[in-house]
Motif scaffolding. Structure first.
Motif, PDB file in Angstrom:
ATOM      1  N   UNK A  78       2.365   8.520 -13.941  1.00 37.38           N
ATOM      2  CA  UNK A  78       2.815   7.671 -12.828  1.00 37.38           C
ATOM      3  C   UNK A  78       4.187   7.071 -13.130  1.00 37.38           C
ATOM      4  N   UNK A  79       4.385   6.642 -14.373  1.00 42.98           N
ATOM      5  CA  UNK A  79       5.689   6.089 -14.755  1.00 42.98           C
ATOM      6  C   UNK A  79       6.774   7.159 -14.666  1.00 42.98           C
TER       7      UNK A  79
ATOM      8  N   UNK B 180      11.466   9.691 -11.872  1.00 43.54           N
ATOM      9  CA  UNK B 180      12.057  10.821 -11.155  1.00 43.54           C
ATOM     10  C   UNK B 180      12.531  10.408  -9.767  1.00 43.54           C
ATOM     11  N   UNK B 181      11.748   9.565  -9.103  1.00 42.42           N
ATOM     12  CA  UNK B 181      12.143   9.101  -7.775  1.00 42.42           C
ATOM     13  C   UNK B 181      13.402   8.243  -7.848  1.00 42.42           C
ATOM     14  N   UNK B 182      13.478   7.388  -8.866  1.00 34.28           N
ATOM     15  CA  UNK B 182      14.665   6.545  -9.025  1.00 34.28           C
ATOM     16  C   UNK B 182      15.903   7.403  -9.282  1.00 34.28           C
TER      17      UNK B 182
ATOM     18  N   UNK C   4      20.995  10.030  -7.421  1.00 36.58           N
ATOM     19  CA  UNK C   4      21.798  11.219  -7.163  1.00 36.58           C
ATOM     20  C   UNK C   4      22.169  11.323  -5.690  1.00 36.58           C
ATOM     21  N   UNK C   5      21.218  10.989  -4.820  1.00 37.52           N
ATOM     22  CA  UNK C   5      21.509  11.035  -3.387  1.00 37.52           C
ATOM     23  C   UNK C   5      22.600  10.029  -3.029  1.00 37.52           C
ATOM     24  N   UNK C   6      22.531   8.843  -3.634  1.00 37.33           N
ATOM     25  CA  UNK C   6      23.527   7.818  -3.335  1.00 37.33           C
ATOM     26  C   UNK C   6      24.909   8.232  -3.817  1.00 37.33           C
TER      27      UNK C   6
END
Length: 226
Positions: A128-129, A134-136, A141-143
């Motif tokens: 979960x961590x 990975x989401x962060x 990267x998107x930003x």
């Protein structure tokens, strides 16, 4: 206040659980929750067992010291853990924590049922961590790759001047070089009869159809009749 009963479901030592929870109650951070506790059980004497506690933020290792008078606590956050595993043996199981840096932390004599549930709880929290990380990273990267729109003033239109008419002048014809004079090939005159006979005679001799004596005799005869 932490309820003790939920950590006694797999025959954990009640005294050890109560002692550890009393200490951990004041160590938990905001929004931190204890999920599972495993208590070491040695085959002979089990007076001072080591306890391993999994929370949603880290793993606690609780080891008694000074013959049970004190308690040593060591915690490892999920961000510094590479993986967890366990290995069943004759007397209980080994619980293995592999940190990102440093040596593996191995705790022996964990009851097999407790070891399986300890591993399950630790593995779920670790995965979960990692997913949160990975989401962060994906959002970062998107930003960083988002296009930036810059408002610019419209460029004023430029009036085009009329183009003056220029009459078309034909280009001069390309220069053509004169064809050089080629003299006609000379016309060969037909051979006379004597030359033709000598040529045929020589051909017969070259093909070894007549001997040298025959060749010389016939050659002399042709020349005499010329």
């Amino acid at each position: 206040m932490i309820l003790i009963d939920r950590f006694l479901s797999d025959e954990q030592d009640p005294k050890a659980v109560e002692k550890v929870l009393g200490k951990l109650n004041d160590m938990l951070s905001a929004n931190e929750e204890l999920i599972y506790m495993a208590v070491q059980k040695r085959p002979a004497v089990n007076i001072l067992p080591t306890c391993i506690v999994v929370s949603n933020k880290r793993i606690f290792y609780c080891e008694p010291g000074n013959f049970g008078i004190t308690m040593n606590f060591k915690d490892i956050s999920w961000k510094t853990i590479k993986e967890v595993s366990f290995k069943e043996e004759i007397f209980g199981s080994k619980f293995i924590c592999v940190p990102t840096y440093g040596e593996n932390i191995i705790t022996e004599y964990i009851p097999k049922v407790q070891a399986r549930k300890l591993y399950q709880a630790a593995h779920e929290q670790l995965e979960e961590f990692k997913e949160q990380q990975r989401q962060v990273e994906l959002e970062e990267r998107r930003s960083s790759t988002s296009p930036v729109t810059v408002n610019t003033a419209p460029t004023p239109a430029i009036e085009e001047e009329p183009i003056a008419f220029i009459p078309h002048t034909p280009a001069p014809s390309p220069y053509v070089a004169p064809t050089p004079y080629v003299a006609p090939a000379p016309v060969e005159e037909p051979e006379d009869e004597t030359t033709l006979k000598l040529r045929k005679l020589k051909t017969l001799y070259d093909k070894q159809l007549i001997t040298l004596e025959e060749y010389e005799a016939k050659k002399a005869s042709i020349l005499d009749s010329f």
